[in-house]
Design a protein around this motif. Structure first.
Motif, short mmCIF file in Angstrom:
data_model
loop_
_atom_site.label_atom_id
_atom_site.label_comp_id
_atom_site.label_asym_id
_atom_site.label_seq_id
_atom_site.Cartn_x
_atom_site.Cartn_y
_atom_site.Cartn_z
N TYR A 100 22.58 -23.67 -10.56
CA TYR A 100 23.86 -22.74 -10.23
C TYR A 100 23.18 -21.52 -9.46
CZ TYR A 100 27.85 -19.47 -9.69
OH TYR A 100 28.38 -18.93 -9.00
N THR A 101 22.11 -20.88 -10.36
CA THR A 101 21.64 -19.66 -9.55
C THR A 101 21.00 -19.82 -8.42
OG1 THR A 101 21.07 -18.84 -11.64
CG2 THR A 101 19.71 -17.68 -9.99
N ALA A 102 20.62 -21.24 -8.12
CA ALA A 102 20.08 -21.68 -6.60
C ALA A 102 20.96 -21.58 -5.51
CB ALA A 102 19.34 -22.94 -6.86
N THR A 103 22.29 -21.55 -5.88
CA THR A 103 23.25 -21.76 -4.89
C THR A 103 23.81 -20.27 -4.55
OG1 THR A 103 25.22 -21.68 -6.68
CG2 THR A 103 24.27 -24.02 -5.99
N VAL A 104 23.73 -19.30 -5.29
CA VAL A 104 24.06 -17.91 -5.00
C VAL A 104 23.26 -17.28 -3.85
CG1 VAL A 104 24.47 -15.71 -6.08
CG2 VAL A 104 25.01 -17.66 -7.46
N GLY A 105 23.75 -17.01 -2.98
CA GLY A 105 23.33 -16.37 -1.74
C GLY A 105 22.29 -17.28 -0.99
N ALA A 106 22.18 -18.77 -1.06
CA ALA A 106 21.25 -19.45 -0.48
C ALA A 106 21.98 -19.47 1.11
CB ALA A 106 21.35 -20.84 -1.00
N ALA A 107 21.00 -19.48 1.89
CA ALA A 107 21.44 -19.44 3.28
C ALA A 107 21.92 -20.78 3.82
CB ALA A 107 20.20 -19.00 4.20
N LEU A 108 22.95 -20.75 4.53
CA LEU A 108 23.69 -21.90 5.12
C LEU A 108 23.21 -22.03 6.62
CD1 LEU A 108 27.47 -21.24 4.17
CD2 LEU A 108 25.61 -22.54 2.78
N GLY A 109 22.97 -23.20 6.73
CA GLY A 109 22.40 -23.87 8.25
C GLY A 109 23.79 -24.13 9.15
N GLY A 110 23.42 -25.06 10.10
CA GLY A 110 24.60 -25.35 10.92
C GLY A 110 25.65 -26.17 10.39
N PRO A 111 26.57 -26.69 11.23
CA PRO A 111 27.91 -27.45 10.57
C PRO A 111 27.47 -28.67 9.90
CG PRO A 111 27.58 -27.64 13.22
CD PRO A 111 26.41 -26.52 12.72
N ASP A 112 26.29 -29.29 10.21
CA ASP A 112 25.78 -30.45 9.51
C ASP A 112 25.12 -30.26 8.19
OD1 ASP A 112 27.41 -32.12 11.23
OD2 ASP A 112 25.59 -32.40 12.49
N ASP A 113 24.82 -28.93 7.92
CA ASP A 113 24.18 -28.46 6.89
C ASP A 113 24.67 -29.10 5.57
OD1 ASP A 113 22.57 -27.39 4.83
OD2 ASP A 113 23.23 -25.25 5.09
N PRO A 114 23.89 -29.94 4.49
CA PRO A 114 24.62 -30.42 3.45
C PRO A 114 24.80 -29.35 2.52
CG PRO A 114 22.31 -31.45 3.89
CD PRO A 114 22.33 -30.35 4.80
N LEU A 115 24.32 -28.23 2.61
CA LEU A 115 24.77 -27.28 1.46
C LEU A 115 26.07 -26.57 2.05
CD1 LEU A 115 24.23 -25.30 -0.97
CD2 LEU A 115 22.77 -23.90 0.75
N ARG A 116 26.05 -26.30 3.21
CA ARG A 116 27.45 -25.78 3.77
C ARG A 116 28.58 -26.89 3.54
NH1 ARG A 116 28.97 -22.23 7.69
NH2 ARG A 116 26.91 -21.47 8.25
N LEU A 117 28.19 -28.20 3.79
CA LEU A 117 29.31 -29.07 3.71
C LEU A 117 29.95 -29.23 2.21
CD1 LEU A 117 27.73 -32.04 5.85
CD2 LEU A 117 29.79 -30.37 6.53
N ALA A 118 28.78 -29.38 1.23
CA ALA A 118 29.41 -29.35 -0.29
C ALA A 118 29.89 -27.97 -0.69
CB ALA A 118 28.13 -29.49 -1.02
N GLY A 119 29.47 -26.78 -0.33
CA GLY A 119 30.09 -25.49 -0.49
C GLY A 119 31.63 -25.67 -0.06
#
Length: 190
Positions: A100-119
């Motif tokens: 969970y700590t890894a997600t806090v403040g993690a930089a988001l990439g472009g529209p296809d970024d898996p982190l952006r999509l999951a978030g």
């Protein structure tokens, strides 16, 4: 040559487990290599370094969190959906503090970024709850931030043993859900 059977997915999963056990701030490639039974340079066949591992853990965590809250909310609405989301969120943070700590403040990439999509899917789940209360578009970002701050704050304080005074913590959690339910209900009526 990478260790037979070792993949990026396994390296990230082992890193996530290590972060949960030792704390995200104590995540180190040497300890990860030891856990996996390889020499540290072998990790670079699967990840580009610590930052890449951390990003992989953030993606894994957000994907897991998305699935947990969606499963918990399935078939619910209103206060039941709010309580299901909050409980799933809290339980995930308690079970996987490093991830969970890894997600806090993690930089988001472009529209296809898996982190952006999951978030984005996690936020969509919250939006479904808030729309059920009648929260309008102009207030949505404020409502989302309120829920994130509330759920994050409660879970991380509980994880850090930040509630040391008397009274049952689960009673306080249930009270918080009722408070939010009444507040969002009031917003929806106006």
């Amino acid at each position: 040559m990478p260790r037979a059977g070792l993949s990026r997915t396994e390296v990230v999963a082992a890193g996530a487990t290590l972060a949960d056990e030792r704390g995200y701030g104590n995540l180190a490639l040497g300890a990860l290599a030891e856990r996996l039974g390889v020499r540290p340079p072998s990790l670079y066949k699967h990840i580009d370094g610590l930052a890449d591992l951390q990003r992989g853990i953030a993606i894994l965590a957000m994907t897991e969190l998305d699935q947990r809250v969606r499963d918990a909310m399935h078939g619910t609405s209103g206060s039941a959906a709010l309580a299901a989301f909050a409980t799933a969120f809290r339980d995930y943070v308690m079970a996987h503090p490093g991830r969970y700590t890894a997600t806090v403040g993690a930089a988001l990439g472009g529209p296809d970024d898996p982190l952006r999509l999951a978030g984005g899917r996690v936020l969509e789940s919250l939006e479904v709850i808030l729309r059920g209360y009648g929260v309008r578009d102009g207030e949505m970002v404020h409502a989302l931030r309120t829920l994130r701050c509330t759920f994050h704050g409660f879970a991380t304080l509980r994880l850090a043993d930040g509630f040391q005074w008397s009274g049952d913590i689960d009673d306080s959690f249930a009270w918080m859900i009722r408070f939010l339910d009444r507040g969002f209900g009031e917003i929806g009526r106006h």
